[in-house]
Design an enzyme around this catalytic site. Structure first.
Site, PDB file in Angstrom:
ATOM      1  N   MET A 155       0.856  -1.182   0.000  1.00  0.00           N
ATOM      2  CA  MET A 155       0.000   0.000   0.000  1.00  0.00           C
ATOM      3  C   MET A 155       0.893   1.233   0.000  1.00  0.00           C
ATOM      4  O   MET A 155       1.737   1.390   0.875  1.00  0.00           O
ATOM      5  CB  MET A 155      -0.897  -0.012   1.229  1.00  0.00           C
ATOM      6  CG  MET A 155      -1.870   1.133   1.284  1.00  0.00           C
ATOM      7  SD  MET A 155      -3.060   1.146  -0.064  1.00  0.00           S
ATOM      8  CE  MET A 155      -4.084  -0.251   0.388  1.00  0.00           C
ATOM      9  N   CYS A 156       0.755   2.079  -1.014  1.00  0.00           N
ATOM     10  CA  CYS A 156       1.594   3.259  -1.158  1.00  0.00           C
ATOM     11  C   CYS A 156       1.304   4.278  -0.057  1.00  0.00           C
ATOM     12  O   CYS A 156       0.331   4.169   0.673  1.00  0.00           O
ATOM     13  CB  CYS A 156       1.357   3.898  -2.523  1.00  0.00           C
ATOM     14  SG  CYS A 156       1.607   2.759  -3.910  1.00  0.00           S
ATOM     15  N   GLY A 157       2.180   5.263   0.053  1.00  0.00           N
ATOM     16  CA  GLY A 157       1.987   6.332   1.037  1.00  0.00           C
ATOM     17  C   GLY A 157       1.866   7.667   0.344  1.00  0.00           C
ATOM     18  O   GLY A 157       2.563   7.939  -0.637  1.00  0.00           O
ATOM     19  N   ARG A 165       5.696   2.749   3.898  1.00  0.00           N
ATOM     20  CA  ARG A 165       4.576   2.137   3.178  1.00  0.00           C
ATOM     21  C   ARG A 165       4.920   1.856   1.727  1.00  0.00           C
ATOM     22  O   ARG A 165       4.357   0.938   1.121  1.00  0.00           O
ATOM     23  CB  ARG A 165       3.357   3.060   3.223  1.00  0.00           C
ATOM     24  CG  ARG A 165       2.826   3.345   4.603  1.00  0.00           C
ATOM     25  CD  ARG A 165       1.781   4.441   4.574  1.00  0.00           C
ATOM     26  NE  ARG A 165       0.669   4.111   3.710  1.00  0.00           N
ATOM     27  CZ  ARG A 165      -0.465   3.551   4.139  1.00  0.00           C
ATOM     28  NH1 ARG A 165      -0.609   3.251   5.426  1.00  0.00           N
ATOM     29  NH2 ARG A 165      -1.451   3.287   3.311  1.00  0.00           N
ATOM     30  N   SER A 219       5.022   7.803  -1.996  1.00  0.00           N
ATOM     31  CA  SER A 219       5.916   6.647  -2.058  1.00  0.00           C
ATOM     32  C   SER A 219       5.201   5.529  -2.798  1.00  0.00           C
ATOM     33  O   SER A 219       3.969   5.476  -2.836  1.00  0.00           O
ATOM     34  CB  SER A 219       6.307   6.185  -0.651  1.00  0.00           C
ATOM     35  OG  SER A 219       5.164   5.801   0.097  1.00  0.00           O
TER      36      SER A 219
END
Length: 541
Positions: free
Chosen positions: A1-3, A39, A61
């Site tokens: 899961m990206c941030g 993340r 990110s």
């Protein structure tokens, strides 16, 4: 899961930050960048633009799970469009790139709303922050968790009004601006409120009555499709493509069956976490002190434990049942390597991680939040040991899988908690229907945000087959007595429909297993000093 991390500052505040005079914002932004990098460990970028005397900072990110090209966020184009994306689209391409292409074709707010809706899935300060994860309590913000019932937008020309909306104690009152009320997105289906009239009492799980067969078969079909969608299109390194499956053996079985979408030669890691809990060990040393007078009980709890008389083991309830169920999976699902990862957490290590977990789960701050979050934190970390078979010596193992499937939603949709029995005893079927709706309504605020922030801190993504909109719609629409029956004994009546489906597929151990909440099955509940006699909904100290 990206941030993702987004900040708006007025021009004067931005100048102070650039000159190093606004240390509060600078320090907070850097810490939030670091937290969001965890993340998305594969790529990170920051960009800033100025609009109407305001500085807009975009940081994102990337956790690469799809596509074969290098992608970094924020996504941008020559027309000035910018997108930071943290979610799933379900495409062979990079999620963010696919969504960005779709959004660029929209030229109205309604179009943007409908595009986003098709996806399943601070007044005192001179800046506003949006972030995927917090750094805990901090004087630089008054953090609140945005609800998921709508899409928020900010008009820079109306920035002060937008800030007031985001910090309003009630987000969806009639007094809110029309432009915000118009951006409501799709909602979960409501629970069927049809009252059963003297339903027949099920005899057990071995024989499925004819009138329940259709519901059992449809549940299997719905879950099979949901699991398939969540393991599809993981076009990344093979060692990242195995699946971390926790809680429900049925999900493991369905993951095995999706061999056409995920190579059956790839292993599946089953994460099983167990904690060394001094409160449990004290029972071995001093006996059960529950019946002692309050003063004497407190004195006993203050006395240091003599560990020399105790062989600290990690045979917690979830470990014992997990070992039984993995052998059943190996028998029913040959050709797949099942890595039963024993994650053993000494007391000192769990206490050392508490400040980290507390910051990640913030603004969730109750005793129960900590009990659940710390179990998920160590499970997602994936550092433990595996055995080749029963009785074999363990060897160290660290899971490299990036996707975790879990069973969140099964208890809420199918009545798996003990309080459903209490509700039935006090108010009959109507009380159970009310409790089912309450559980479904609070999943986003009680579970999803907190769990995502904790699990993704290890660069992992969690997916929820039971919370697919199609699965929720099917289960919510069933009459209550088709899903559970509190008239049956514990281990049969709760989540009865799911138990019938498991037994039909041959998963007998899973079908008859007595439900335990994760914090009690792993012994992560109430470990810290002062938490012992505190209720789960109280704030941690």
């Amino acid at each position: 899961m990206c941030g993702i991390l987004f900040a708006i500052q007025d021009a004067a505040s931005s100048d102070r930050a650039c000159n190093g005079t606004d240390s509060t914002f600078q320090g907070l932004f850097r810490r939030l960048q670091d937290a969001n990098t965890s993340r998305g460990p594969d790529a990170q970028e920051t960009m800033r633009i100025t609009v109407e005397n305001h500085t807009l900072s975009f940081f994102a990110s990337e956790l690469r799970l799809r596509g074969d090209a290098y992608i970094a966020q924020p996504h941008r184009d020559d027309d000035g469009n910018i997108l930071c994306w943290n979610g799933e689209v379900g495409s062979e391409e990079n999620d963010g790139s696919k969504l960005f292409s779709l959004l660029r074709t929209q030229d109205t707010q309604d179009g943007i709303r409908d595009c986003l809706g098709s996806i399943e899935g601070p007044p005192q300060n001179p800046y506003l922050l949006l972030t995927s994860v917090s750094v805990g309590s901090h004087p630089g913000y008054e953090l609140d968790e945005l609800p998921t019932e709508c899409v928020f937008s900010i008009d820079i020309d109306k920035l002060s009004e937008a800030c007031r909306v985001i910090n309003a104690p009630q987000y969806f009152s009639r007094e809110l601006p029309a432009w915000l009320l118009a951006l409501r997105s799709a909602r979960l289906s409501a629970v069927n409120r049809t009252m059963p009239v003297d339903p027949s009492l099920p005899k057990g799980l071995d024989d499925i009555p004819e009138h329940r067969m259709a519901a059992v078969d449809e549940l299997i079909t719905q879950l099979d499709h949901s699991v398939m969608l969540r393991v599809l299109h993981l076009l990344v390194k093979p060692e990242w493509r195995c699946f971390l499956v926790e809680v429900l053996t049925l999900l493991c079985w369905l993951s095995w069956r999706t061999g056409n979408h995920a190579d059956k030669s790839e292993p599946i890691d089953l994460l099983n976490v167990a904690f060394e809990n001094p409160r449990k060990i004290s029972v071995q040393v001093t006996g059960n002190i529950g019946g002692l007078p309050k003063r004497e009980k407190k004195q006993k709890l203050r006395e240091p434990l003599d560990y020399s008389t105790v062989d600290v083991a990690y045979d917690v309830p979830d470990r014992l049942t997990g070992l039984q169920e993995v052998e059943e999976l190996r028998r029913l699902c040959p050709g797949r390597v099942w890595n039963f990862v024993e994650v053993n957490v000494p007391f000192e290590k769990s206490q050392g991680a508490r400040p980290i977990v507390e910051a990640l789960m913030f603004p969730s701050r109750t005793v129960m939040d900590m009990s659940l979050a710390i179990a998920l934190y160590f499970a997602a970390r994936g550092v433990g040991q595996v055995r080749s078979g029963p009785g074999a010596d363990p060897h160290p193992y660290t899971s490299r899988a990036r996707v975790l499937l879990n069973g969140l939603g099964s208890d809420e949709l199918l009545g798996g908690y003990g309080r459903f029995r209490t509700a039935f005893k006090n108010g009959g079927w109507q009380a159970i229907i009310d409790e089912l709706q309450l559980e479904l309504d609070r999943i986003p605020t009680r579970n999803l945000g907190r769990d995502d922030r904790v699990i993704s801190s290890h660069g992992k993504e969690t997916r929820h087959p039971f919370l697919s909109l199609s699965v929720v719609s099917f289960l919510a629409g069933l009459p209550v007595h088709q899903k559970l029956d509190p008239r049956l004994e514990s281990g049969l009546g709760e989540k009865m429909l799911l138990r019938l489906a498991a037994v039909k597929l041959g998963l007998v151990e899973a079908g008859f297993r007595k439900k335990r909440a994760m914090q009690f099955g792993s012994h992560s509940a109430r470990m810290a000093s002062g938490d012992g006699d505190r209720k789960g909904d109280l704030l941690i100290k």
